[in-house]
Structure formats: structure tokens, C-alpha cells
Design an enzyme around this catalytic site. Structure first.
Site, PDB file in Angstrom:
ATOM      1  N   ARG A   1     -22.175  19.275  21.610  1.00  0.00           N
ATOM      2  CA  ARG A   1     -22.212  20.147  22.790  1.00  0.00           C
ATOM      3  C   ARG A   1     -22.901  19.438  23.955  1.00  0.00           C
ATOM      4  NH1 ARG A   1     -24.810  25.904  21.960  1.00  0.00           N
ATOM      5  NH2 ARG A   1     -26.721  24.686  22.064  1.00  0.00           N
TER       6      ARG A   1
ATOM      7  N   HIS B   1     -27.759  16.265  48.169  1.00  0.00           N
ATOM      8  CA  HIS B   1     -27.037  17.063  47.179  1.00  0.00           C
ATOM      9  C   HIS B   1     -26.021  16.249  46.378  1.00  0.00           C
ATOM     10  CE1 HIS B   1     -28.883  20.242  49.489  1.00  0.00           C
ATOM     11  NE2 HIS B   1     -28.405  21.168  48.669  1.00  0.00           N
TER      12      HIS B   1
ATOM     13  N   LYS C   1     -24.352  23.815  29.111  1.00  0.00           N
ATOM     14  CA  LYS C   1     -25.753  24.156  28.827  1.00  0.00           C
ATOM     15  C   LYS C   1     -26.637  23.487  29.872  1.00  0.00           C
ATOM     16  CE  LYS C   1     -28.779  25.096  24.883  1.00  0.00           C
ATOM     17  NZ  LYS C   1     -29.054  26.488  25.240  1.00  0.00           N
TER      18      LYS C   1
ATOM     19  N   LEU D   1     -21.953  30.665  26.536  1.00  0.00           N
ATOM     20  CA  LEU D   1     -22.254  29.394  25.892  1.00  0.00           C
ATOM     21  C   LEU D   1     -21.757  29.477  24.446  1.00  0.00           C
ATOM     22  CD1 LEU D   1     -23.866  26.673  26.255  1.00  0.00           C
ATOM     23  CD2 LEU D   1     -25.638  27.794  24.907  1.00  0.00           C
TER      24      LEU D   1
ATOM     25  N   TYR E   1     -29.425  20.529  28.693  1.00  0.00           N
ATOM     26  CA  TYR E   1     -30.428  20.530  27.637  1.00  0.00           C
ATOM     27  C   TYR E   1     -29.827  21.003  26.333  1.00  0.00           C
ATOM     28  CZ  TYR E   1     -31.022  25.665  27.757  1.00  0.00           C
ATOM     29  OH  TYR E   1     -30.825  27.010  27.665  1.00  0.00           O
TER      30      TYR E   1
ATOM     31  N   ARG F   1     -33.716  12.907  48.006  1.00  0.00           N
ATOM     32  CA  ARG F   1     -33.038  14.196  47.939  1.00  0.00           C
ATOM     33  C   ARG F   1     -31.772  14.220  48.798  1.00  0.00           C
ATOM     34  NH1 ARG F   1     -32.588  19.291  50.015  1.00  0.00           N
ATOM     35  NH2 ARG F   1     -32.439  20.937  48.440  1.00  0.00           N
TER      36      ARG F   1
END
Ligand code: PDD
Length: 285
Positions: free
Chosen positions: A52, A102, A149, A207, A33, A100
């Protein structure tokens, strides 16, 4: 006023804006994000936020969800449809919807893209900065790649909640050597007795904040030296000033850490000057 969100190609009223239950963001926090400030209707430091984003996507082996100009249009359109003049735009990209499992889904799985925008009360933020805020320290408990991030923010959520329960605005993570890494949603800074700014190097333990990068330029213009090195929490207690940086709050003076007053216990002149001049050095687009 109705709020509008961009979700996978459509602008929708909030109550209809939804992603699938098997979105990998929902099930695995498998996404990234960005949060970008909007000031006087313009995006602040969009270029750096988008750079970024590309780095975060690449680190997770995710392709860009759309071209850079298309993404820029979506951000602007979301801001415009929500009539935000001063606030934040939030962008989230996940690895999409798949049964689902992984391991990554097939490379053809389209990523999910959500963009929202909301107003911030600039007056309230300025009053908060004028008073200064309290910080608590908490043990570092995050993974080894917080330079990405990622939307996986559980340790950050728990740290922020601990801060709130103790009447503080932010929690600073402290590593095993007693050195501050960063805040739960901001970068951490101190000012030494020699008026030198100190902040942790942007390695994989923090970050690389966009506001942090801008503060380097503001500091330079003010003739202030920045030392990129880890500082201990003990050094922070004894600092002349402390402050934190993030897109959502720019430069916010810290006046107490773990209940101890920092400097005079009021916002220091350096943090206040950096906040005052921040937008002279940030890029508005
Ligand atoms: N947080 N460190 C962490 C862990 C952050 O979450 C953030 C930003 C920063 C500062 O980055 P920037 O200067 O680019 O905003 C540092 C955003 C605002 C958030 O999660 O809401």
C-alpha cells in the site's frame, strides 16, 4: 526508557530527532505514511502495508525512499531499539526539504523518512473490545482521494476530536447520500439481520485497510458472506452488529452510534469472533 526514532539515515533519541522546517511534510502535508501492528515482536501484515505504501507513493509521484529490504531493516531496527513487543511501528515518507513552492522540487530532492515505534497495552485494548465502543457520525469533508494514505489528515483530526468530546471512540464519515464511508482512522462495518457483513467497496472514497482485507479471510473461514457495498447510517442504526477495523485495534465492536444502541447494545458474537481469530489469518513476519 529512551525512545529512539529513525530520521533520514540515523537512529536518534527523541529529543534530538527532528526534520527541517522546510520539510514538505511540515509545510504542505506532502507525504504518505503507514502504521503496522507489532505483535509478540513480529510485524503484522508487513507485505500488505508495504504494497500500500508503494501505491500511495506512486499516486503522489514519489519514488521509494530506499529499497524494500532496506526499509524492512529500518522498521525492524526501530522496533528492536525501542524494545517494542506489542505495539505499532509508524513510517512516514515526505517529498523532502526544499524552498517553499507548491510545485514539486527537483527530482534530486531526497525524500524524508521517519520511523517510530511505540508500545500498546494489549490488555487495555482487549478490555475496550470486551465493552464495545461508541461512534458518532459526521459529514464527509475529506478530499476525493482518501484511498491514498496521505499525512494530510485535518478532517480526520477534527472528526476524531468531535468524537472524543462526545465521549465516543470514533467518528464515521457519512457522504451526501447518507452512506457511511469509513471512520477517521478505521474502516466501518455492519452485520445485517441475515448475518451478512457489509463494508464499503475499496474505491477512492475509503482507505483500503489492511485489517479490512484480513477480515475478508477470517469471515470466509467462518462461512460468513461479505457484501462490499455502501450502507447508510440509518442501516447502521438498525444493524444487528457494527464494528471497525484498523491495524491499531484490529476488530473493535461498536455498541452505540449517535447515542443509539446497536443490536443488544453489547459486542456482538460475529465481531467478537472476528477479533478472536484475526491473527490466525494475518501474516506475521
Ligand atoms: N489508520 N481508514 C483510515 C482513514 C485510516 O486512517 C486507517 C488506519 C484505516 C484502517 O487501515 P489499516 O487496517 O490498514 O490500519 C482506514 C491508522 C491506524 C492510523 O492512522 O493511525
Amino acid at each position: 526508557m529512551f525512545r529512539i526514532a529513525y530520521v533520514n539515515g540515523r537512529y536518534r533519541p527523541y529529543r534530538e530527532a527532528a526534520v527541517h522546517i522546510e520539510d514538505r511534510g511540515y509545510q504542505f502535508a506532502d507525504g504518505v505514511y503507514e502504521v503496522c501492528e507489532i505483535r509478540d515482536g513480529r510485524l503484522i501484515d508487513e507485505r500488505r502495508h508495504m504494497e500500500r505504501l508503494q501505491r500511495s507513493l506512486a499516486a503522489l509521484q514519489m519514488a521509494a525512499p530506499m529499497s524494500a529490504p532496506a526499509l524492512a531493516t529500518v522498521l525492524r531496527e526501530t522496533v528492536a531499539r525501542n524494545r517494542v513487543r506489542n505495539g505499532l511501528v509508524y513510517l512516514q515518507v515526505t517529498r523532502g526539504v526544499a524552498r517553499r513552492d507548491h510545485a514539486f522540487p527537483s527530482a534530486q530532492t531526497p525524500p524524508s523518512v521517519v520511523v517510530t515505534a511505540r508500545r500498546l497495552d494489549r490488555g487495555r485494548h482487549d478490555r475496550e473490545a470486551a465493552a464495545g465502543v461508541a461512534v458518532i457520525s459526521v459529514p464527509e469533508s475529506r478530499w476525493a482521494r482518501v484511498d491514498i494514505k496521505s499525512i494530510a489528515l485535518l478532517p480526520n483530526v477534527l472528526a476524531k476530536q468531535a468524537a472524543r468530546e462526545q465521549g465516543a471512540r470514533e467518528a464515521w464519515f457519512v457522504d451526501r447520500d447518507g452512506r457511511v464511508t469509513e471512520g477517521s482512522s478505521s474502516n466501518a462495518w455492519i452485520v445485517t439481520a441475515q448475518n451478512r457483513l457489509v463494508t464499503r467497496p475499496a474505491d477512492q472514497a475509503i482507505l483500503r485497510g489492511v485489517a479490512r482485507t484480513v477480515v475478508f479471510d477470517v469471515a470466509k473461514a467462518h462461512g460468513l458472506e461479505v457484501e462490499e457495498r455502501a450502507f447508510t447510517i440509518a442501516e447502521a442504526y438498525a444493524a444487528r452488529e457494527a464494528f471497525m477495523t484498523a491495524a491499531s485495534q484490529i476488530v473493535l465492536p461498536v455498541v452505540r452510534i449517535d447515542g443509539r444502541p446497536i443490536g443488544e447494545g453489547t459486542p456482538g458474537p460475529i465481531a467478537s469472533a472476528l477479533r478472536h481469530d484475526f491473527h490466525l489469518y494475518a501474516e506475521a513476519s
